[in-house]
Motif scaffolding. Structure first.
Motif, PDB file in Angstrom:
ATOM      1  N   VAL A 246      16.711  -4.166  22.963  1.00 39.03           N
ATOM      2  CA  VAL A 246      17.506  -5.453  22.295  1.00 39.03           C
ATOM      3  C   VAL A 246      16.584  -6.752  22.464  1.00 39.03           C
ATOM      4  O   VAL A 246      16.243  -7.362  21.191  1.00 39.03           O
ATOM      5  CB  VAL A 246      18.743  -5.744  22.977  1.00 39.03           C
ATOM      6  N   ALA A 247      15.803  -6.641  23.636  1.00 41.21           N
ATOM      7  CA  ALA A 247      14.807  -7.739  23.893  1.00 41.21           C
ATOM      8  C   ALA A 247      13.729  -7.626  23.019  1.00 41.21           C
ATOM      9  O   ALA A 247      13.184  -8.626  22.257  1.00 41.21           O
ATOM     10  CB  ALA A 247      14.439  -7.772  25.131  1.00 41.21           C
ATOM     11  N   ASP A 248      13.280  -6.547  22.645  1.00 46.26           N
ATOM     12  CA  ASP A 248      11.949  -6.401  21.630  1.00 46.26           C
ATOM     13  C   ASP A 248      12.568  -6.621  20.217  1.00 46.26           C
ATOM     14  O   ASP A 248      11.840  -7.353  19.549  1.00 46.26           O
ATOM     15  CB  ASP A 248      11.637  -4.859  21.754  1.00 46.26           C
ATOM     16  N   ALA A 249      13.847  -6.390  19.986  1.00 42.73           N
ATOM     17  CA  ALA A 249      14.007  -6.539  18.315  1.00 42.73           C
ATOM     18  C   ALA A 249      14.303  -8.382  18.554  1.00 42.73           C
ATOM     19  O   ALA A 249      13.929  -8.842  17.234  1.00 42.73           O
ATOM     20  CB  ALA A 249      15.487  -5.968  18.262  1.00 42.73           C
ATOM     21  N   TYR A 250      14.848  -8.987  19.390  1.00 48.83           N
ATOM     22  CA  TYR A 250      14.944 -10.306  19.297  1.00 48.83           C
ATOM     23  C   TYR A 250      13.726 -11.048  19.609  1.00 48.83           C
ATOM     24  O   TYR A 250      13.452 -11.823  18.504  1.00 48.83           O
ATOM     25  CB  TYR A 250      15.675 -10.614  20.596  1.00 48.83           C
ATOM     26  N   ARG A 251      12.823 -10.403  20.136  1.00 51.17           N
ATOM     27  CA  ARG A 251      11.235 -10.992  19.899  1.00 51.17           C
ATOM     28  C   ARG A 251      10.668 -11.045  18.576  1.00 51.17           C
ATOM     29  O   ARG A 251       9.972 -11.911  18.215  1.00 51.17           O
ATOM     30  CB  ARG A 251      10.318 -10.194  20.927  1.00 51.17           C
ATOM     31  N   GLU A 252      11.091  -9.854  17.964  1.00 45.92           N
ATOM     32  CA  GLU A 252      10.699  -9.859  16.563  1.00 45.92           C
ATOM     33  C   GLU A 252      11.218 -10.857  15.647  1.00 45.92           C
ATOM     34  O   GLU A 252      10.655 -11.406  14.968  1.00 45.92           O
ATOM     35  CB  GLU A 252      10.866  -8.314  15.880  1.00 45.92           C
ATOM     36  N   ASP A 253      12.618 -10.975  15.807  1.00 40.45           N
ATOM     37  CA  ASP A 253      13.217 -12.009  14.932  1.00 40.45           C
ATOM     38  C   ASP A 253      12.781 -13.358  15.393  1.00 40.45           C
ATOM     39  O   ASP A 253      12.902 -14.212  14.480  1.00 40.45           O
ATOM     40  CB  ASP A 253      14.689 -11.849  15.205  1.00 40.45           C
ATOM     41  N   VAL A 254      12.666 -13.796  16.661  1.00 46.87           N
ATOM     42  CA  VAL A 254      12.294 -14.976  17.113  1.00 46.87           C
ATOM     43  C   VAL A 254      11.056 -15.043  17.808  1.00 46.87           C
ATOM     44  O   VAL A 254      11.107 -14.853  19.113  1.00 46.87           O
ATOM     45  CB  VAL A 254      13.596 -15.535  18.136  1.00 46.87           C
ATOM     46  N   PRO A 255      10.008 -15.056  17.076  1.00 47.67           N
ATOM     47  CA  PRO A 255       8.622 -15.008  17.913  1.00 47.67           C
ATOM     48  C   PRO A 255       8.375 -15.964  19.047  1.00 47.67           C
ATOM     49  O   PRO A 255       7.678 -15.449  20.093  1.00 47.67           O
ATOM     50  CB  PRO A 255       7.629 -15.547  16.615  1.00 47.67           C
ATOM     51  N   GLY A 256       9.108 -17.286  19.405  1.00 50.23           N
ATOM     52  CA  GLY A 256       9.009 -17.979  20.408  1.00 50.23           C
ATOM     53  C   GLY A 256       9.813 -17.734  21.434  1.00 50.23           C
ATOM     54  O   GLY A 256       9.919 -18.204  22.521  1.00 50.23           O
ATOM     55  N   ALA A 257      10.657 -16.552  21.574  1.00 47.84           N
ATOM     56  CA  ALA A 257      11.528 -16.139  22.559  1.00 47.84           C
ATOM     57  C   ALA A 257      10.876 -15.998  23.877  1.00 47.84           C
ATOM     58  O   ALA A 257       9.903 -15.346  24.053  1.00 47.84           O
ATOM     59  CB  ALA A 257      12.489 -15.119  22.088  1.00 47.84           C
ATOM     60  N   ASN A 258      11.465 -16.642  24.910  1.00 48.45           N
ATOM     61  CA  ASN A 258      11.107 -16.541  26.137  1.00 48.45           C
ATOM     62  C   ASN A 258      12.109 -15.812  27.183  1.00 48.45           C
ATOM     63  O   ASN A 258      12.747 -16.504  27.865  1.00 48.45           O
ATOM     64  CB  ASN A 258      10.620 -17.731  26.771  1.00 48.45           C
ATOM     65  N   ILE A 259      12.112 -14.780  26.841  1.00 47.72           N
ATOM     66  CA  ILE A 259      13.323 -13.760  27.642  1.00 47.72           C
ATOM     67  C   ILE A 259      13.187 -13.794  28.973  1.00 47.72           C
ATOM     68  O   ILE A 259      14.241 -13.740  29.916  1.00 47.72           O
ATOM     69  CB  ILE A 259      13.460 -12.302  26.968  1.00 47.72           C
TER      70      ILE A 259
END
Length: 122
Positions: free
Chosen positions: A94-107
């Motif tokens: 889920v985190a990898d998919a979110y990073r693809e959708d939101v490049p600046g995501a800081n999980i």
């Protein structure tokens, strides 16, 4: 810090580690599984209370029950470890998919904030 808070923070730590874990790397996978094994800890002091029975029965139970409790915990540990491993794999996906959708995501920052909030509540 309470044992409950410590275990939740360990869980957040596992999720943080999962973010950089590469499941295709056998050495990394083995190291990750080993870190999960530390979650199922067996303390030296297992206390069991009971009432009734004779003093001889009480003495026997005091001697035998802690070992039985340890054996049960050790028997359940592999399944518990696999469960947490599956949850970490799902979280990473889920985190990898979110990073693809939101490049600046800081999980990592979100997980760190969750850990700090937990510590503040304590």
């Amino acid at each position: 810090m309470s044992d409950e808070t410590e275990m939740v923070q360990r869980g957040i730590g596992i999720l943080t580690a999962a973010l950089s874990w590469e499941p295709e790397d056998p050495a990394a996978t083995e190291m990750f599984k080993e870190s999960l094994n530390t979650l199922a800890r067996v303390d030296d002091m297992v206390s069991v209370s009971f009432s009734g029975g004779s003093p001889e029965q009480a003495a026997l139970l005091r001697e035998v029950l802690p070992q039985v409790v340890r054996q049960v915990i050790e028997a359940l540990a592999p399944d518990y470890t696999r469960l947490v491993l599956g949850m970490a794999i799902g979280f990473k996906s889920v985190a990898d998919a979110y990073r693809e959708d939101v490049p600046g995501a800081n999980i990592e920052a979100v997980l760190q904030a969750a850990s700090l909030n937990l510590a503040d509540e304590e």
